[in-house]
Write an enzyme that holds these catalytic residues in place. Structure first.
Site, PDB file in Angstrom:
ATOM      1  N   HIS A 151       0.864  -1.262  -0.152  1.00 40.26           N
ATOM      2  CA  HIS A 151      -0.030   0.018   0.088  1.00 40.26           C
ATOM      3  C   HIS A 151       0.930   1.250  -0.099  1.00 40.26           C
ATOM      4  CE1 HIS A 151       0.938  -0.658   4.414  1.00 40.26           C
ATOM      5  NE2 HIS A 151       0.573   0.606   4.650  1.00 40.26           N
ATOM      6  N   HIS A 159       1.228   3.780   1.982  1.00 38.28           N
ATOM      7  CA  HIS A 159       1.761   4.480   3.123  1.00 38.28           C
ATOM      8  C   HIS A 159       3.193   4.734   3.106  1.00 38.28           C
ATOM      9  CE1 HIS A 159      -1.930   4.012   5.823  1.00 38.28           C
ATOM     10  NE2 HIS A 159      -1.957   4.957   5.289  1.00 38.28           N
ATOM     11  N   ASP A 190       5.801   4.479   4.751  1.00 42.38           N
ATOM     12  CA  ASP A 190       6.868   3.710   5.610  1.00 42.38           C
ATOM     13  C   ASP A 190       6.953   2.182   4.734  1.00 42.38           C
ATOM     14  OD1 ASP A 190       4.222   2.983   6.328  1.00 42.38           O
ATOM     15  OD2 ASP A 190       4.987   1.733   8.160  1.00 42.38           O
ATOM     16  N   HIS A 246      -7.269  -2.158   5.894  1.00 42.46           N
ATOM     17  CA  HIS A 246      -6.301  -1.205   6.477  1.00 42.46           C
ATOM     18  C   HIS A 246      -7.089   0.214   6.200  1.00 42.46           C
ATOM     19  CE1 HIS A 246      -2.486   0.241   8.094  1.00 42.46           C
ATOM     20  NE2 HIS A 246      -1.977   0.743   6.922  1.00 42.46           N
ATOM     21  N   ASP A 296       0.031  -4.001   5.684  1.00 43.29           N
ATOM     22  CA  ASP A 296      -0.687  -3.726   7.119  1.00 43.29           C
ATOM     23  C   ASP A 296      -1.995  -4.210   7.019  1.00 43.29           C
ATOM     24  OD1 ASP A 296       1.809  -2.471   7.609  1.00 43.29           O
ATOM     25  OD2 ASP A 296       0.747  -0.556   7.597  1.00 43.29           O
ATOM     26  N   HIS A 318       6.715  -5.299  11.313  1.00 43.23           N
ATOM     27  CA  HIS A 318       6.087  -4.036  11.301  1.00 43.23           C
ATOM     28  C   HIS A 318       5.838  -3.713  12.817  1.00 43.23           C
ATOM     29  CE1 HIS A 318       2.984  -0.993  10.525  1.00 43.23           C
ATOM     30  NE2 HIS A 318       3.602  -1.005   9.352  1.00 43.23           N
TER      31      HIS A 318
HETATM   32 ZN   LIG Z   1       3.086   0.318   7.771  1.00 43.90          ZN
HETATM   33 ZN   LIG Z   2      -0.003   1.318   6.507  1.00 33.02          ZN
END
Ligand SMILES: [Zn+2]
Ligand SMILES: [Zn+2]
Length: 307
Positions: free
Chosen positions: A62, A64, A66, A140, A211, A269
């Site tokens: 995804h 995001h 990070d 998520h 996530d 994570h």
């Molecule tokens: Zn993450």
């Molecule tokens: Zn995320």
């Protein structure tokens, strides 16, 4: 032959000296596949046993930061390293727009073909002669896809003694039988593959699931996995907070592994707030004993049971 997992980043949110942000390398038969590409993934690779030249494809869960901020730098360095081979990048909707924008702004000017594939529905997203990679939607805060590498079953072990006893001459007929073809001997008898081959040997299944908060998709993806790599942002006991934020606890990850019939669970994570891994392991192992927690540069060799 085995599969080697190398964890390049195992923390959530932002990088710290203890844990870089998300990325896991999967090394199989000389080929390297990356799952997520958080900031500094290329530096982590350089510090690890991995050769960036072996990279074949990158799978992004995804958008995001990070999980993706390391991608432009990594692709840029591949150009500087004189890469000519095409690179596959698989990710959620928006991937093509992002890559186009990076090109237009001259942030990326790859000297090789970048083949981008946007995942729009669950199913197979990458085909290889010996395995495929499939994807399932996770739960998520934004669109997120988990991935599973599923090896094809291989033919059973060749019974050399048995073949000799049946009078199969040493040579090309051995190969044909191993490929599943029947052969006819000089005296007119037919030898079938099942006469000289053991039962098919199951391939490995490796699942990367982050996530996500607990969901049916994660369990479906993790079904009978040899290794389930699952996010555990929080240890346990704080499920409400975790789920509100679209995340899981170590206990949630363990419940997923148990329900899916996975063989081994690797937690990753990890929230940077927690420095001691024991608390994650305690919560997870109470539900699913065969659990380990990844740290940066943790290597896991996954062997086939019948090799
Ligand atoms: Zn993450
Ligand atoms: Zn995320």
């Amino acid at each position: 032959m085995s599969i080697q997992l190398v964890f390049l980043g195992t923390g959530s949110g932002k990088p710290t000296p203890q844990r870089n942000v998300s990325s896991m390398a999967l090394f199989r038969d000389g080929e390297l596949f990356l799952f997520d590409c958080g900031e500094s993934t290329q530096i982590q690779m350089a510090k690890s046993v991995l050769r960036p030249g072996a990279l074949k494809a990158i799978f992004l869960t995804h958008f995001h930061g990070d999980h993706v901020n390391g991608l432009p730098g990594l692709v840029g360095s591949q150009t500087l390293n004189q890469r000519h081979e095409a690179l596959d990048i698989v990710g959620p909707r928006g991937l093509k727009r992002w890559l186009k924008c990076l090109r237009e702004l001259n942030i990326l000017w790859p000297g090789f073909q970048v083949r981008s594939h946007e995942v729009t529905e669950p199913g197979i997203v990458f085909e290889h002669p010996e395995f495929h990679i499939e994807s399932v939607a996770l739960k998520h805060r934004i669109e997120t896809w988990g991935y599973a590498l599923v090896e094809r079953d291989r033919p059973g072990r060749f019974d050399l003694e048995g073949a000799r006893a049946l009078g199969v001459p040493h040579g090309p007929m051995y190969g044909r039988l191993q490929r599943g073809e029947a052969v006819t001997l000089e005296d007119g008898r037919t030898v079938l593959p099942q006469d000289v081959l053991g039962p098919p040997r199951a391939g490995l299944k490796i699942v990367y699931c982050t996530d996500t908060s607990p969901c049916a998709g994660a369990i479906e993806l993790a079904r009978n996995a040899d290794v389930l790599v699952h996010e555990a942002t929080y240890p346990g006991g704080d499920e409400r907070l975790a789920h509100e934020r679209g995340h899981s606890t170590a206990a949630d990850a363990a419940r997923c592994a148990l329900e899916a019939g996975a063989k081994k669970l690797v937690l990753t994570h990890i929230s940077q707030k927690y420095v001691r891994p024991d608390i994650f392991l305690e919560h997870a192992r109470a539900i699913f004993p065969n659990t380990v927690i990844a740290q940066d540069f943790f290597e896991l060799e996954v062997k086939r049971r019948d090799d």
